[in-house]
Each structure stands twice: as structure tokens, then as C-alpha cells.
Design a protein around this motif. Sequence first.
Motif, PDB file in Angstrom:
ATOM      1  N   VAL B 127       0.837  -1.204   0.000  1.00  0.00           N
ATOM      2  CA  VAL B 127       0.000   0.000   0.000  1.00  0.00           C
ATOM      3  C   VAL B 127       0.875   1.258   0.000  1.00  0.00           C
ATOM      4  CG1 VAL B 127      -1.784   1.298   1.236  1.00  0.00           C
ATOM      5  CG2 VAL B 127      -1.875  -1.188   1.180  1.00  0.00           C
ATOM      6  N   GLY B 128       1.957   1.197   0.780  1.00  0.00           N
ATOM      7  CA  GLY B 128       2.888   2.325   0.796  1.00  0.00           C
ATOM      8  C   GLY B 128       3.456   2.591  -0.588  1.00  0.00           C
ATOM      9  N   ALA B 129       3.790   1.511  -1.311  1.00  0.00           N
ATOM     10  CA  ALA B 129       4.334   1.648  -2.662  1.00  0.00           C
ATOM     11  C   ALA B 129       3.291   2.260  -3.599  1.00  0.00           C
ATOM     12  CB  ALA B 129       4.784   0.285  -3.190  1.00  0.00           C
ATOM     13  N   ILE B 130       2.052   1.812  -3.463  1.00  0.00           N
ATOM     14  CA  ILE B 130       0.985   2.348  -4.309  1.00  0.00           C
ATOM     15  C   ILE B 130       0.776   3.835  -4.016  1.00  0.00           C
ATOM     16  CG2 ILE B 130      -1.502   2.272  -4.752  1.00  0.00           C
ATOM     17  CD1 ILE B 130      -1.366  -0.754  -4.259  1.00  0.00           C
ATOM     18  N   ALA B 131       0.797   4.187  -2.726  1.00  0.00           N
ATOM     19  CA  ALA B 131       0.600   5.591  -2.360  1.00  0.00           C
ATOM     20  C   ALA B 131       1.692   6.453  -2.982  1.00  0.00           C
ATOM     21  CB  ALA B 131       0.610   5.739  -0.844  1.00  0.00           C
ATOM     22  N   TYR B 132       2.916   5.955  -2.921  1.00  0.00           N
ATOM     23  CA  TYR B 132       4.034   6.688  -3.508  1.00  0.00           C
ATOM     24  C   TYR B 132       3.833   6.862  -5.013  1.00  0.00           C
ATOM     25  CZ  TYR B 132       8.743   7.590  -5.221  1.00  0.00           C
ATOM     26  OH  TYR B 132       9.829   8.115  -5.875  1.00  0.00           O
ATOM     27  N   ASN B 133       3.346   5.789  -5.635  1.00  0.00           N
ATOM     28  CA  ASN B 133       3.012   5.807  -7.050  1.00  0.00           C
ATOM     29  C   ASN B 133       2.056   6.937  -7.408  1.00  0.00           C
ATOM     30  OD1 ASN B 133       3.638   4.204  -9.201  1.00  0.00           O
ATOM     31  ND2 ASN B 133       2.864   2.379  -8.215  1.00  0.00           N
ATOM     32  N   LEU B 134       1.070   7.104  -6.558  1.00  0.00           N
ATOM     33  CA  LEU B 134       0.023   8.083  -6.828  1.00  0.00           C
ATOM     34  C   LEU B 134       0.445   9.492  -6.432  1.00  0.00           C
ATOM     35  CD1 LEU B 134      -3.058   6.073  -5.526  1.00  0.00           C
ATOM     36  CD2 LEU B 134      -2.743   6.851  -7.874  1.00  0.00           C
ATOM     37  N   LEU B 135       1.218   9.608  -5.342  1.00  0.00           N
ATOM     38  CA  LEU B 135       1.353  10.909  -4.697  1.00  0.00           C
ATOM     39  C   LEU B 135       2.706  11.582  -4.839  1.00  0.00           C
ATOM     40  CD1 LEU B 135      -0.426   9.982  -1.330  1.00  0.00           C
ATOM     41  CD2 LEU B 135      -1.453  10.967  -3.381  1.00  0.00           C
ATOM     42  N   SER B 136       3.728  10.863  -5.349  1.00  0.00           N
ATOM     43  CA  SER B 136       5.058  11.475  -5.348  1.00  0.00           C
ATOM     44  C   SER B 136       5.067  12.732  -6.212  1.00  0.00           C
ATOM     45  CB  SER B 136       6.111  10.466  -5.820  1.00  0.00           C
ATOM     46  OG  SER B 136       6.387  10.642  -7.180  1.00  0.00           O
ATOM     47  N   PHE B 137       5.947  13.662  -5.841  1.00  0.00           N
ATOM     48  CA  PHE B 137       5.942  14.978  -6.481  1.00  0.00           C
ATOM     49  C   PHE B 137       6.339  14.892  -7.955  1.00  0.00           C
ATOM     50  CE2 PHE B 137       7.953  19.068  -7.563  1.00  0.00           C
ATOM     51  CZ  PHE B 137       6.883  19.909  -7.311  1.00  0.00           C
ATOM     52  N   ASP B 138       7.411  14.181  -8.252  1.00  0.00           N
ATOM     53  CA  ASP B 138       7.942  14.185  -9.620  1.00  0.00           C
ATOM     54  C   ASP B 138       7.142  13.294 -10.559  1.00  0.00           C
ATOM     55  OD1 ASP B 138      10.068  15.795  -8.809  1.00  0.00           O
ATOM     56  OD2 ASP B 138      11.135  14.036  -8.020  1.00  0.00           O
TER      57      ASP B 138
END
Lengths: 308, 306
Positions: B127-138
Motif C-alpha cells: 500500500v505504501g508503494a501504491i501511495a508513492y506511485n500516486l502521490l510522489s511529487f515528480d
Amino acid sequence: MSVSDANIGSNKSLKSGQLDRQLLAIIGYTSLTVLSVLCILPFILIVSSSLTEESTIVREGYQFFPTAFSVEPYKILFKYPEQMIRAYGVTISVTVIGTAIGLFLTAMTAYCLSRKDFKWRNFFSFFFFFTTLFSGGLVPWYLLIVNYLHMKDTGLALIVPLLLNVFYIIVMKSFMSNIPEAIVESAKIDGAGDFLIFMRLILPLSKPALATIGLFLALGYWNDWYNALLFVADDKLMPLQYYLYKMLGNMDGMRKAMMGSGAVVTTSLPSEGLKMAMTVVASGPILLAYPFIQKYFVKGLTIGAVKG
Amino acid sequence: MKRHGFIQDVIKYRAILLMLLPAVLFFLLFAYIPMAGIIIAFKHYDYAGGIFGSAWNGLDNFRFFFESGDAWRITRNTALYNIAFIVVNNVLQIFTAILLFEVGGKWFRKIAQSILFLPYFISWVVVGAIAYNLLSFDIGTVNSLLRNIGMEPIDIYNTPAYWPIILVLVAAWKTLGYGTIMYLAAITSIDTEMYEAAEIDGANIFQRIFKVTIPNLYPTVIILVLLAVGNIFKGDFGMFYNMVGNNGVLFSSTDVIDTFVFRSLITSNDIGMSAAAGVYQSVLGFTTIMLFNYAVRKYDKDRALF
């Protein structure tokens, strides 16, 4: 498959005003479709990202549909699979051993507490239940396991803490309480001991509960990374989820792990794609098994909800 | 005479007692002995001395914890997050369960149910990986979309204000299927005669839902909420740690007691304060569940946990 289709069906045969039904149908189909899409989109996103060329991800971000298709991340992942295979091995062993022992102990404990003729059952029930009300906190527990039981960097640290769970014991107990007492009594008259009654009679009669709790336990072990985070420093003992956790945290660690297995890794490692490929590989098996185990899960939860 | 009876009982139940032994030892070792370990919170812990050899330092650990300014923040965050989870999750799960019950053919229901349950099966790491997928700045999907429609990207991982909403949504997403099945099971066990009676009285389908289905769910709601209230001072460590990690920028809105205790223990190695915070959490949790159980008991004796 779903909770008692017969019952749901019978409600629909009832006739009444048409307009309100149509309105509900519109609300229902729309909401459920939207929720389902929201539940599945993130999975599509990781699969798609793992199959997209690195340069495209860096330029355009993660996408729901791969515009520039590439299997490079998977190739790299499977080129030097040693660490990954080891992590798989750790996870599978821990899951199998932990689930088998945990399930047996849960059932045995639940059986004792379900015996209505057992004089001290309330005392023991409270003895277990109290641990859910009050605890010493993380620190004493951690120090006990590390400094006194010396479980750090052993497989025991990954298995033992998750063996027994009060909630599972309670669910199992409430299932077993509904097995007719006469069965136990007649077996006793035939001269069977308590343990024999448990093994020969109670266990076979408790299959739905065993399946449910077994699945809960297996899921807990498969997805566990917390115990590894606390207790495992040795790479040989890294379970799959913790390996993924570390990889997501730093690609340098990943590079090192790969180099350790003899790989020549250049700096052009497709790190974003690789992270996603690893995510897919780490969650793949449980999601593939999911359609097959879901029916037991639903059945068991139903029992838990109705009787718990 | 009484003593004699006790020994006789031990003999009578020897097989059952033997079968209980592994679990009793397990909980003695991993739950009751750590309770005694609470004394660490009142000691200046050093590794050489261990739990018993270390020097006492009275309430210094607690004083340090409360004066650090973190205590209020993590208590507030933990409680508010859990209250939001309880309300949002239960409302959404009941809503979904009722719709699943009322709408759709077998085929539709089966597929919807399977998909809704999917997120429950993956680990918080994923889930953390998915969140990063969706939310990361770049390279996050959300920001890609914003850029595509000509808006400024948002630096979500550096903005605490967004996180309460994100975490509540993620929790709702992950637990939706699980809770829906619980409530669906409860709905299915409602006596169909009640529906028939409502039908004869001319209730339309919405009246049926609000006058029959929902009132019949109250017992299930009370049990689930009561269990959740007992954990109101426990943060889901897996969730918070994988979503936020050690990103200190976000702590004002994401730090909960469990992440604080973990950090003090592992990262800053402040065993005394970590133990003190843990004791504080346990006492708060214990008091809350006792008060709530007492309140429920007064209202309806059968609904209380104990």
C-alpha cells in the motif's frame, strides 16, 4: 459464494412500487461500480508502471496504461534472483510452519475453553482476554525477545510472536461451543480421552472455522514485515515483504544486494520500474490465490459475525 | 477439605490443563511478563544492568516525555484518526453492504464483492508503494494529471495538511471489503418476515432500508465500535509507518503514539522514554475501554463486552 444467495434472491421477488426500486438500482449500480473501480485501479497502476519504460515514467510519471511497453524491470529482477528467491523461501517457510502450529494451538486452546464441563473455563478465558485490555507496551516485549530470549536474527522471531491471537481463539471457541455436547459425552462413555476427542471429533467438525482462522494466520505471516523490521538484521532471514520494504526505501541497498549475487549493475538501473516489478512479484501469489480462498474467507467471517 | 477438592480437580482435568499449557505459557511469556516490564519506564535503562540491574529514576522518563511537547500531539493524532476511521469506515461499510444486498444479480454481486475485498489482502508495504506511485511529487499519477490539465503540482509528501484526508481514505479503501462482508452477514441474518411485513404495510424500498435493515444492524455496530473504541489510543503502526515512514516534515499531522514509541526505541534508542510512552498508552487504552464498557453496560447489559 456470496452470503446466502437464496436469502437475497427471495427479497427481490417481493413486489412493490417500481420507481423507488429503479432509483435504488441506479444509486446501487453506480456506487458499487465506482467503489470497485477505486479498489482495483491502484493494482492496475502498479502492474502498468512495472511494464513501462523507465524514461517514460521519469518524464511522464506513473500511468494507468503503459504507453511505452518494457519488460526490462522483470528481466533484471529475474536475472539475479538469488536474494528474491531466498526472501520467498523465508516467507513460505514462515507462513507454512507458523500457520500449522498456530492453527493447532488456537484450536486446542479454543476447545478447552468451549468445554462447558470444564470448571475453570471462565478463569482461563479471562486470563487470555485480559491481555487485549492491557499490555506492557512495545519496549518490555522487545527487550524480552531480544535480550532475554535471544531470538534476534533467528527464524523464531518471525514465527513465535504471531502464533496465538486472542481474537482468533474467541472466534474458534464460539464456533466450537455450537458443537453438541452429546458428541463429547458419548465419546467419553466409549472411553476416549480429552485429547483424542479433540483430534478425532472436534477438529473434523470444525473445518469451516479452521479454514477461516488458518487463512487469517497465513495472511498475517505472508504480509508480516514488522517482526522482521524489529528483529532481523541478517539478509538471509529477510522475508518477502521486508525485502520489498527495504527496496522501496533505497535502491542502493537493492544494487548492493544484486552485486552481492555477482551481478554487474550499472547506474542505469530502472529503479522506478524495478520497484513496481518487485511490488507485483511480492503481492502476486496472494492475489492469485485469492479467488480460490475467498469463498472460505466469506463463509468463516459470516460465522464470526453471526456467532461471535 | 477445600484444598483436597482443588487437587482432585487438577487430576480430573489434567488432560485439558495440559492442552491449555502451551497457550498459557505463551501469554505468560509474551503478555504478562512484559506487563511486569513496565518498571523499565521508571528506570534509567542501561544494557549492562538490564531490566533489574538498572538504576531507578522515578518519574523522570514521564517528565521528559510530557515536557518534550510530543505527548499531546501524538495523543490527539491517535485519537482523532481512530475516531475518523470508526465513523468513516463503518458508514461506508454499512452503505456498501446494503447496496450489495439490495442490488444486482448474482454475477454482479460476486464480482463487486471480490474486487472490494482485494485491498484487504495486500500488505501495508505494498500500500505504501501504491501511495508513492500516486502521490510522489515528480512522477506521481496525481501530479501528472494536474500538470496535464495545466495546474501546479502539489508537494504532498512535504505538506502535513493533506495527510489526515489521505490516511482516512486509505484506511477506508483497505478495510472496505472486510467490513462489508461482516455487515452483509448481519443483514442476511435479519428475519425475512420483517421485510414481508414492511412490504405489506406499503413501505417503499428506502423506508424498508431505514426502518428495518439499519435498526437491525445496531447490535453489530455496537460490538464493532466497542472493540474499536478499546483501541482508540493504538495507531496502526503498519499503516502509518509505510505511508509516512520517518518523514519528520509530516509528523505534526501523522505522528501517532505507536510510531513515536517505535522511533524512540529503535531510531533514537531512548528506551526509558519509549517505555514511559508505552505505559501512558496502555493506561489510557485500559481506562477508555473500562469507561465505555461501563457506559454500554448501563445502557444495555447484554451488549457489553464483559
